[in-house]
Design an enzyme around this catalytic site. Structure first.
Site, PDB file in Angstrom:
ATOM      1  N   GLN A 198     -29.479 120.998-110.134  1.00  0.00           N
ATOM      2  CA  GLN A 198     -28.536 120.659-109.058  1.00  0.00           C
ATOM      3  C   GLN A 198     -29.371 120.606-107.785  1.00  0.00           C
ATOM      4  OE1 GLN A 198     -25.368 119.678-108.485  1.00  0.00           O
ATOM      5  NE2 GLN A 198     -25.908 119.715-106.325  1.00  0.00           N
ATOM      6  N   GLN A 206     -28.731 118.759-104.727  1.00  0.00           N
ATOM      7  CA  GLN A 206     -28.077 118.755-103.423  1.00  0.00           C
ATOM      8  C   GLN A 206     -27.715 120.189-103.036  1.00  0.00           C
ATOM      9  OE1 GLN A 206     -24.361 116.588-103.119  1.00  0.00           O
ATOM     10  NE2 GLN A 206     -24.629 116.176-100.971  1.00  0.00           N
ATOM     11  N   GLY A 266     -17.339 120.613-108.920  1.00  0.00           N
ATOM     12  CA  GLY A 266     -16.408 119.793-109.682  1.00  0.00           C
ATOM     13  C   GLY A 266     -17.165 118.618-110.272  1.00  0.00           C
ATOM     14  N   GLY A 267     -17.946 117.987-109.415  1.00  0.00           N
ATOM     15  CA  GLY A 267     -18.775 116.883-109.858  1.00  0.00           C
ATOM     16  C   GLY A 267     -19.955 116.721-108.933  1.00  0.00           C
ATOM     17  N   MET A 268     -20.978 116.043-109.430  1.00  0.00           N
ATOM     18  CA  MET A 268     -22.148 115.737-108.617  1.00  0.00           C
ATOM     19  C   MET A 268     -22.562 114.319-108.944  1.00  0.00           C
ATOM     20  SD  MET A 268     -24.419 116.611-106.376  1.00  0.00           S
ATOM     21  CE  MET A 268     -25.510 115.297-105.840  1.00  0.00           C
ATOM     22  N   GLU A 269     -22.701 113.522-107.891  1.00  0.00           N
ATOM     23  CA  GLU A 269     -22.824 112.073-108.028  1.00  0.00           C
ATOM     24  C   GLU A 269     -24.228 111.594-108.400  1.00  0.00           C
ATOM     25  OE1 GLU A 269     -22.293 113.886-105.257  1.00  0.00           O
ATOM     26  OE2 GLU A 269     -23.177 112.994-103.470  1.00  0.00           O
ATOM     27  N   ASN A 270     -24.882 112.265-109.305  1.00  0.00           N
ATOM     28  CA  ASN A 270     -26.218 111.825-109.687  1.00  0.00           C
ATOM     29  C   ASN A 270     -26.154 110.377-110.154  1.00  0.00           C
ATOM     30  OD1 ASN A 270     -26.454 115.137-110.873  1.00  0.00           O
ATOM     31  ND2 ASN A 270     -27.471 114.355-109.062  1.00  0.00           N
ATOM     32  N   HIS A 315     -13.998 110.229-107.349  1.00  0.00           N
ATOM     33  CA  HIS A 315     -14.800 110.650-106.193  1.00  0.00           C
ATOM     34  C   HIS A 315     -16.298 110.446-106.462  1.00  0.00           C
ATOM     35  CE1 HIS A 315     -15.696 113.368-102.716  1.00  0.00           C
ATOM     36  NE2 HIS A 315     -16.779 113.613-103.448  1.00  0.00           N
ATOM     37  N   GLU A 316     -16.771 110.942-107.581  1.00  0.00           N
ATOM     38  CA  GLU A 316     -18.217 110.826-107.858  1.00  0.00           C
ATOM     39  C   GLU A 316     -18.610 109.354-108.037  1.00  0.00           C
ATOM     40  OE1 GLU A 316     -19.443 113.426-106.999  1.00  0.00           O
ATOM     41  OE2 GLU A 316     -17.767 114.783-107.403  1.00  0.00           O
ATOM     42  N   HIS A 366     -19.090 107.680-104.765  1.00  0.00           N
ATOM     43  CA  HIS A 366     -20.392 107.946-104.144  1.00  0.00           C
ATOM     44  C   HIS A 366     -21.425 106.864-104.489  1.00  0.00           C
ATOM     45  CE1 HIS A 366     -20.134 111.720-101.999  1.00  0.00           C
ATOM     46  NE2 HIS A 366     -19.664 112.385-103.031  1.00  0.00           N
ATOM     47  N   GLU A 411     -19.396 112.417 -97.732  1.00  0.00           N
ATOM     48  CA  GLU A 411     -18.201 113.012 -98.348  1.00  0.00           C
ATOM     49  C   GLU A 411     -16.882 112.512 -97.763  1.00  0.00           C
ATOM     50  OE1 GLU A 411     -18.464 114.390-101.060  1.00  0.00           O
ATOM     51  OE2 GLU A 411     -20.594 114.947-101.119  1.00  0.00           O
ATOM     52  N   ASP A 422     -25.764 124.223 -97.491  1.00  0.00           N
ATOM     53  CA  ASP A 422     -24.748 124.589 -98.492  1.00  0.00           C
ATOM     54  C   ASP A 422     -23.597 125.369 -97.852  1.00  0.00           C
ATOM     55  OD1 ASP A 422     -26.059 123.374-100.562  1.00  0.00           O
ATOM     56  OD2 ASP A 422     -26.847 125.217-101.447  1.00  0.00           O
ATOM     57  N   TYR A 443     -15.112 116.420 -95.766  1.00  0.00           N
ATOM     58  CA  TYR A 443     -14.349 115.660 -96.753  1.00  0.00           C
ATOM     59  C   TYR A 443     -13.045 115.116 -96.160  1.00  0.00           C
ATOM     60  CZ  TYR A 443     -17.322 117.634-100.428  1.00  0.00           C
ATOM     61  OH  TYR A 443     -18.382 117.955-101.221  1.00  0.00           O
ATOM     62  N   ARG A 455     -17.299 127.340-111.209  1.00  0.00           N
ATOM     63  CA  ARG A 455     -17.077 126.290-110.215  1.00  0.00           C
ATOM     64  C   ARG A 455     -16.708 126.930-108.874  1.00  0.00           C
ATOM     65  NH1 ARG A 455     -12.511 121.555-110.877  1.00  0.00           N
ATOM     66  NH2 ARG A 455     -12.897 120.529-108.875  1.00  0.00           N
ATOM     67  N   LYS A 472     -15.467 125.910-106.158  1.00  0.00           N
ATOM     68  CA  LYS A 472     -14.167 125.592-105.577  1.00  0.00           C
ATOM     69  C   LYS A 472     -13.129 126.641-105.964  1.00  0.00           C
ATOM     70  CE  LYS A 472     -10.470 122.250-105.402  1.00  0.00           C
ATOM     71  NZ  LYS A 472      -9.889 120.998-105.882  1.00  0.00           N
TER      72      LYS A 472
HETATM   73  N1  BES Z   1     -21.787 115.858-103.620  1.00  0.00           N
HETATM   74  C1  BES Z   1     -20.707 116.733-103.844  1.00  0.00           C
HETATM   75  C2  BES Z   1     -21.135 118.078-104.348  1.00  0.00           C
HETATM   76  C3  BES Z   1     -22.043 118.841-103.406  1.00  0.00           C
HETATM   77  C4  BES Z   1     -21.802 118.893-102.056  1.00  0.00           C
HETATM   78  C5  BES Z   1     -23.133 119.508-103.917  1.00  0.00           C
HETATM   79  C6  BES Z   1     -22.668 119.597-101.221  1.00  0.00           C
HETATM   80  C7  BES Z   1     -23.979 120.204-103.093  1.00  0.00           C
HETATM   81  C8  BES Z   1     -23.754 120.255-101.730  1.00  0.00           C
HETATM   82  C9  BES Z   1     -19.688 116.137-104.815  1.00  0.00           C
HETATM   83  O1  BES Z   1     -19.541 114.762-104.690  1.00  0.00           O
HETATM   84  C10 BES Z   1     -18.371 116.727-104.484  1.00  0.00           C
HETATM   85  O2  BES Z   1     -17.921 116.505-103.409  1.00  0.00           O
HETATM   86  N2  BES Z   1     -17.781 117.477-105.402  1.00  0.00           N
HETATM   87  C11 BES Z   1     -16.503 118.121-105.190  1.00  0.00           C
HETATM   88  C12 BES Z   1     -15.391 117.369-105.820  1.00  0.00           C
HETATM   89  C13 BES Z   1     -14.742 116.391-104.925  1.00  0.00           C
HETATM   90  C14 BES Z   1     -13.613 115.679-105.636  1.00  0.00           C
HETATM   91  C15 BES Z   1     -14.211 117.004-103.658  1.00  0.00           C
HETATM   92  C16 BES Z   1     -16.560 119.476-105.845  1.00  0.00           C
HETATM   93  O3  BES Z   1     -17.517 119.775-106.530  1.00  0.00           O
HETATM   94  O4  BES Z   1     -15.617 120.248-105.677  1.00  0.00           O
HETATM   95 ZN    ZN Z   2     -18.641 114.199-102.915  1.00  0.00          ZN
END
Ligand code: BES
Ligand code: ZN
Length: 635
Positions: free
Chosen positions: A171, A173, A300-304, A327-328, A331, A350, A405, A413, A587, A589
């Site tokens: 990971q 980012q 939740g997800g990471m847009e690799n 969402h991903e 990106h 975001e 972070d 967002y 997770r 979140k």
């Molecule tokens: N790029 C982010 C995840 C992220 C942000 C990783 C900052 C490290 C530092 C990813 O696209 C994201 O926003 N994920 C969200 C889900 C989204 C639907 C809000 C998440 O993981 O909750």
């Molecule tokens: Zn995102």
């Protein structure tokens, strides 16, 4: 784009520019300097791309599950600006064991280069300074990671779905790529890469690159990412992975026991890609696959690029949580194609993506669902903002001395998405859609600042109609706390009946079993739970639980909302589920609000520490850092 001063840096981007021109004859050549490009440098990187810029990486690793290290080398191609003769290359690292650095000029022999690793900064890691000959074009760093690398999680077999094989995932980012690759770890620096990865023979490796679903599984894998991407999008996962196709250009990777369920959950991905293409322009990354990770994945997800990493907590069985995939995917335009140049510009990734996400959801699942999600998002924003100091409510914050972070809140967002909604409402959908599409074409494969965005916004939307522009005070949106007074807020007709049901049950007009929830979607349930008082009496909680089995819900979002209410309400019958939830997934979140709710009372804090003691070894290093702060670990 911040390359104006250096012709050579423009040159580096020529590949991308050529590609952009082919697709978008309207956009200007990459070599045209953007006027008054901001010189605001990336405060989260020690790298010196203005003097010597890394443009490509050749990566070569052995994945050692016994020692939990990656061992190998990174061969970096470097370019200097025209006339540049710099001999000092500065890279970012964190907790890397560097054994050797060599330099060469293309084709000529490698010679050892002197290097020094600075003492580590807690947030930024250690600058690696290498002295190379004036004409050197390649630098090879031989190194190994450490088991505690912040960007890697090494899972033992019991932490996986299959329970037989270990698993590794990265990971990067925001600034964790430096913990597994020595490079200029700034989103303003874009590179192409190739990688050669050796793993145990029975395991499969995938990367944010050209994964071939039919690749023979032999423990020896080659990858190429030919499009220039920022370092935070470099990603690797190794495990007992299987693949299930969704369409010709998309599919799902997951551990074997999970892959069929994941393919059903994400069956609409091709529809989402098509919706996105009609709205934002061509999908420029060839394949779009999703990798479902073990439950400790902290996001939740990471847009690799080409391979979104996703949490298994999205697998609700009814596609109700797939907005994260939308969402991903979004990106692929906002973030991966047009990238925030620094982490202060994070909202460009975001906020724009959250807006696009809801446009995709609207097209594939309808406006009703998209609006409900927008309302829930606004609720999240208002709740979070209430606890943030004014400086953290700003869309474009000053992050000097701070860990990016920690600064990733709903402000980027949801306030960012509201800003775009405002533009859409004021200028109308047609005009705004044309603007957006032009924006992605114009800045494709570039990294831009908030100032670059605002300049483009003025030139291509606002200045044409100053009267309308008065309804979007840009500096209020980007530089001030709170939500601007004239902001239009999302509203959803679907949610009022839910509130009415909640009220009549709370008022004792009907029993829980008579609440008209039969056809409620996940979003309606979330709204219902949020509409209940904090606390709700344990007797009422029990009545609700008996009627709807909320403590046994298999939907992670509903579980999270229910457990938050259970903590505030001291509803003890939900505590075993709370412990199970917090020890079975990582997770952030969900971890963050639940641990925060627990530590509000002394008794809850004791419970939090008891649960965390068990859960902590299974959490990702990034999540550990977050929860340590919340509970005051080690207690
Ligand atoms: N790029 C982010 C995840 C992220 C942000 C990783 C900052 C490290 C530092 C990813 O696209 C994201 O926003 N994920 C969200 C889900 C989204 C639907 C809000 C998440 O993981 O909750
Ligand atoms: Zn995102």
């Amino acid at each position: 784009m911040r390359h104006g001063r250096f012709a050579a840096i423009g040159l580096i981007l020529l590949g991308a520019a050529a590609c952009r021109r082919a697709e978008s004859p309207r956009s200007g050549p990459a070599l045209t300097p953007t006027p008054a490009a901001t010189s605001s440098r990336d405060v989260h990187s020690y790298g010196n791309p203005e003097e010597i810029r890394v443009t490509h990486a050749d990566l070569d690793w052995d994945v050692d599950f016994d020692r939990k290290v990656l061992r190998g080398s990174a061969t970096l191609t470097v370019k200097r600006p025209v006339g540049g003769r710099s001999t000092g290359l500065v890279l970012d690292t964190r907790a890397l064991d560097v054994s050797k650095v060599e330099a060469s000029r293309e084709g000529s022999a490698w010679t050892n280069s002197p290097f020094s690793l600075a003492p580590p900064d807690k947030i930024l890691g250690s600058a690696l300074t290498v002295t190379i000959p004036e004409d050197a074009t390649q630098v090879r760093i031989t190194y190994a990671t450490r088991p505690e690398a912040s960007g890697l999680q090494w899972l033992d077999p019991p932490q996986t779905a299959g329970r037989k094989n270990p698993f590794l995932f990265t990971q990067s980012q925001a600034i964790h790529a430096r913990s597994w690759i020595p490079l200029q770890d700034s989103p303003s620096v874009r590179i192409t890469y190739r990688a050669h990865v050796r793993t145990p023979r029975n395991l499969m490796a995938v990367m944010s690159a050209d994964n071939d679903p039919n690749e023979p599984r032999d423990g020896d894998y080659d990858f190429e990412m030919p499009q220039p991407i920022p370092s935070y999008l470099i990603a690797l996962a190794v495990g007992d992975l299987a693949f299930a196709p969704i369409s010709l250009r998309s599919g799902v990777w997951a551990e074997r026991p999970v892959v069929a369920k994941a393919a059903r959950e994400f069956a609409d991905v091709e529809k989402m890609i098509r919706a996105a293409e009609t709205l934002f322009g061509p999908y420029r990354w060839e394949r779009y696959d999703v990798l479902v990770l073990p439950p400790s994945f902290p996001f939740g997800g990471m847009e690799n690029p080409r391979l979104t990493f996703a949490t298994p907590t999205l697998l609700a069985g009814d596609k109700s949580l797939v907005a994260v995939i939308a969402h991903e995917l979004a990106h692929s335009w906002a973030g991966n194609l047009v990238t925030n140049a620094t982490w202060s510009d994070f909202w460009l990734n975001e906020g724009v993506t959250t807006y696009l996400e809801r446009r995709i959801v609207e097209q594939v699942y309808g406006a009703r669902r998209a609006e409900m999600e927008a309302v829930l998002g606004l609720q999240d924003l208002e709740k979070e903002m209430a606890g943030l100091p004014p400086k953290d409510q700003v869309l474009h914050p000053d992050l000097r001395g701070r860990d990016p972070d920690d600064a990733a809140t709903d402000v980027a967002y949801e306030k960012g998405a509201l800003f775009l909604r405002q533009l859409e409402a004021v200028y109308g959908r047609d005009r705004f859609d044309r603007f957006l599409r032009g924006y992605f074409d114009h800045f494709a494969f570039q990294s831009i600042t908030t100032d670059d965005f605002i300049r483009y916004l003025h030139a291509n939307l606002l200045d044409a109609d100053p009267k309308l522009a008065a309804q979007v005070p840009v500096a209020d949106w980007t530089e001030k706390p709170e939500i601007p007074a004239g902001a239009r807020r999302p509203v959803s007709d679907a949610l009022a009946p839910v509130e009415a049901e909640a009220q009549s049950w709370l008022d004792g007009k009907k029993p829980a079993a008579a609440i008209a929830a039969k056809n409620w979607s996940t979003q309606e349930w979330l709204h219902f739970l949020r509409a209940l008082p904090n606390p709700t009496s344990p007797a009422k909680m029990e009545e609700l639980d008996r009627a709807f089995h909320l403590s046994a819900s298999g939907n992670s979002e509903i579980t999270n909302e229910w457990l938050l209410l259970a903590i505030a309400s001291h509803y003890e019958p939900a505590y075993p589920r709370l412990e199970e939830f917090l020890t079975s997934m990582g997770r952030q979140k969900f971890l963050k609000p639940l641990y925060e709710a627990l530590v509000r009372t002394p008794e809850g804090r004791a419970r939090a520490l008891a649960i965390y003691r068990k859960a902590r070894p299974g959490y990702h290093p990034i999540a550990v850092a977050t929860v340590d702060k919340i509970v005051g670990w080690p207690g």
